[in-house]
Motif scaffolding. Structure first.
Motif, PDB file in Angstrom:
ATOM      1  N   ALA A 155       2.179  54.410   7.713  1.00 21.67           N
ATOM      2  CA  ALA A 155       2.390  53.873   9.060  1.00 21.67           C
ATOM      3  C   ALA A 155       2.891  54.955  10.011  1.00 21.67           C
ATOM      4  O   ALA A 155       2.446  55.038  11.167  1.00 21.67           O
ATOM      5  CB  ALA A 155       3.389  52.715   9.001  1.00 21.67           C
ATOM      6  N   ALA A 156       3.791  55.810   9.542  1.00 18.68           N
ATOM      7  CA  ALA A 156       4.306  56.888  10.385  1.00 18.68           C
ATOM      8  C   ALA A 156       3.224  57.910  10.690  1.00 18.68           C
ATOM      9  O   ALA A 156       3.140  58.424  11.820  1.00 18.68           O
ATOM     10  CB  ALA A 156       5.500  57.560   9.701  1.00 18.68           C
ATOM     11  N   MET A 157       2.396  58.203   9.701  1.00 15.97           N
ATOM     12  CA  MET A 157       1.315  59.158   9.923  1.00 15.97           C
ATOM     13  C   MET A 157       0.321  58.616  10.949  1.00 15.97           C
ATOM     14  O   MET A 157      -0.079  59.323  11.885  1.00 15.97           O
ATOM     15  CB  MET A 157       0.600  59.467   8.619  1.00 15.97           C
ATOM     16  N   GLN A 158      -0.081  57.381  10.795  1.00 15.49           N
ATOM     17  CA  GLN A 158      -1.045  56.809  11.742  1.00 15.49           C
ATOM     18  C   GLN A 158      -0.438  56.660  13.131  1.00 15.49           C
ATOM     19  O   GLN A 158      -1.139  56.840  14.138  1.00 15.49           O
ATOM     20  CB  GLN A 158      -1.553  55.468  11.221  1.00 15.49           C
ATOM     21  N   ALA A 159       0.856  56.395  13.201  1.00 16.07           N
ATOM     22  CA  ALA A 159       1.521  56.320  14.508  1.00 16.07           C
ATOM     23  C   ALA A 159       1.526  57.678  15.190  1.00 16.07           C
ATOM     24  O   ALA A 159       1.317  57.778  16.411  1.00 16.07           O
ATOM     25  CB  ALA A 159       2.949  55.806  14.344  1.00 16.07           C
ATOM     26  N   ALA A 160       1.730  58.739  14.418  1.00 12.57           N
ATOM     27  CA  ALA A 160       1.713  60.086  14.985  1.00 12.57           C
ATOM     28  C   ALA A 160       0.327  60.434  15.512  1.00 12.57           C
ATOM     29  O   ALA A 160       0.184  61.022  16.590  1.00 12.57           O
ATOM     30  CB  ALA A 160       2.147  61.103  13.934  1.00 12.57           C
ATOM     31  N   ILE A 161      -0.700  60.066  14.769  1.00 13.55           N
ATOM     32  CA  ILE A 161      -2.073  60.307  15.221  1.00 13.55           C
ATOM     33  C   ILE A 161      -2.332  59.574  16.526  1.00 13.55           C
ATOM     34  O   ILE A 161      -2.897  60.137  17.481  1.00 13.55           O
ATOM     35  CB  ILE A 161      -3.074  59.878  14.131  1.00 13.55           C
ATOM     36  N   ALA A 162      -1.910  58.325  16.598  1.00 17.06           N
ATOM     37  CA  ALA A 162      -2.113  57.528  17.808  1.00 17.06           C
ATOM     38  C   ALA A 162      -1.332  58.093  18.986  1.00 17.06           C
ATOM     39  O   ALA A 162      -1.837  58.149  20.122  1.00 17.06           O
ATOM     40  CB  ALA A 162      -1.705  56.074  17.548  1.00 17.06           C
ATOM     41  N   ASP A 163      -0.113  58.540  18.738  1.00 16.98           N
ATOM     42  CA  ASP A 163       0.715  59.078  19.819  1.00 16.98           C
ATOM     43  C   ASP A 163       0.155  60.396  20.345  1.00 16.98           C
ATOM     44  O   ASP A 163       0.203  60.663  21.563  1.00 16.98           O
ATOM     45  CB  ASP A 163       2.150  59.273  19.337  1.00 16.98           C
ATOM     46  N   PHE A 164      -0.358  61.237  19.441  1.00 19.36           N
ATOM     47  CA  PHE A 164      -0.979  62.487  19.893  1.00 19.36           C
ATOM     48  C   PHE A 164      -2.202  62.187  20.756  1.00 19.36           C
ATOM     49  O   PHE A 164      -2.391  62.798  21.822  1.00 19.36           O
ATOM     50  CB  PHE A 164      -1.361  63.349  18.699  1.00 19.36           C
TER      51      PHE A 164
END
Length: 265
Positions: free
Chosen positions: A85-94
């Motif tokens: 979840a944290a990894m996908q959130a980082a991708i989305a935020d970038f």
């Protein structure tokens, strides 16, 4: 071939210029050190807006700062890729901050040596949690936007270890062999929209970690016995292949293996 003297990459290095990369966005997992850091620098040199994640926060922030101080565009967040979840959130935020992602590099890995008798179910699962699972869920996070835009390149890092029958890390080699199946499972659904996906196989790359932990006298002998091409493979050698696979120069390459191993396999 036209080359560029890099101001962001390590001193003395140069890469081919890929005009099609300028202004694009790339996202790299495990980008703070070693091979990942070399790729982050290489993308920044091409005018790419590069985002990367890693658990190595100090190194990641230093790398990000060095790129932005030199006029490049970089974005970093400390993320443990076992936290999907944290990894996908980082991708989305970038993507929200910089724009849709054009290039995804699934680089993160942990090749710690382990003998068969020492592998517990937890050790096995931990290896897959780093070396395979994040790649699928990172692809899941970018695929929709790439398909919608009908462009993109995904690079999954495999390893020659399973091809070379390396016997000192069975959980790692199994996970890395599975990366090839992961790549090929996405070729048709992505390809219909013009999105490419390939596997990059590095040989024994002389990162600081590898030199410190494994390149002793026995390691030197092992290298000479198995790598036909003279010299040592550097992180920058691997980054050069990643740039090619990211650029329009490889527009019709998908579902393939691209090996940088000095002839080992």
């Amino acid at each position: 071939m036209t080359t560029i003297d890099t101001s962001i990459a390590s001193p003395g290095l140069s890469y081919a210029i890929y005009p099609s990369l300028s202004g694009k966005r790339a996202f790299v997992t495990g980008g703070a050190t070693g091979i990942g850091a070399a790729m982050v620098r290489a993308y920044a040199d091409q005018g790419v807006h590069v985002g990367f994640i890693d658990i190595a926060e100090t190194e990641g922030r230093q790398l990000c700062r060095s790129i932005t101080d030199a006029g490049g565009a970089a974005w970093f967040r400390k993320v443990d890729v076992t936290d999907i979840a944290a990894m996908q959130a980082a991708i989305a935020d970038f993507a929200k901050a910089e724009g849709p992602i054009d290039v995804l590099v699934n680089n993160v890995a942990n090749d710690s040596r382990h003998e068969m008798q020492d592998v517990t179910p937890d050790v096995w699962n931990q290896s897959f949690d780093v070396n395979l699972r994040p790649a699928f869920f990172a692809i899941q996070a970018v695929a929709e936007q790439m398909i919608a835009r009908k462009q993109g390149s995904i690079i999954n890092f495999g390893s020659i270890s399973w091809k070379a029958k390396v016997d000192s890390m069975p959980a790692y080699t199994t996970a890395k062999a599975a990366v090839h199946g992961l790549t090929r499972s996405f070729v048709k659904p992505l390809g219909a929209a013009g999105v490419r996906i390939n596997t990059l196989l590095p040989g024994w790359v002389m990162t600081e970690r590898q030199i410190t932990l494994h390149l002793d006298a026995e390691g030197e002998q092992f290298l000479r016995a198995n790598q036909p091409l003279a010299g040592r493979i550097t992180p920058e050698d691997t980054a050069a292949m990643a740039l090619f696979l990211s650029a329009d120069d490889s527009a019709l390459c998908t579902g393939q293996e691209f090996t940088v191993d000095g002839g080992w396999t």
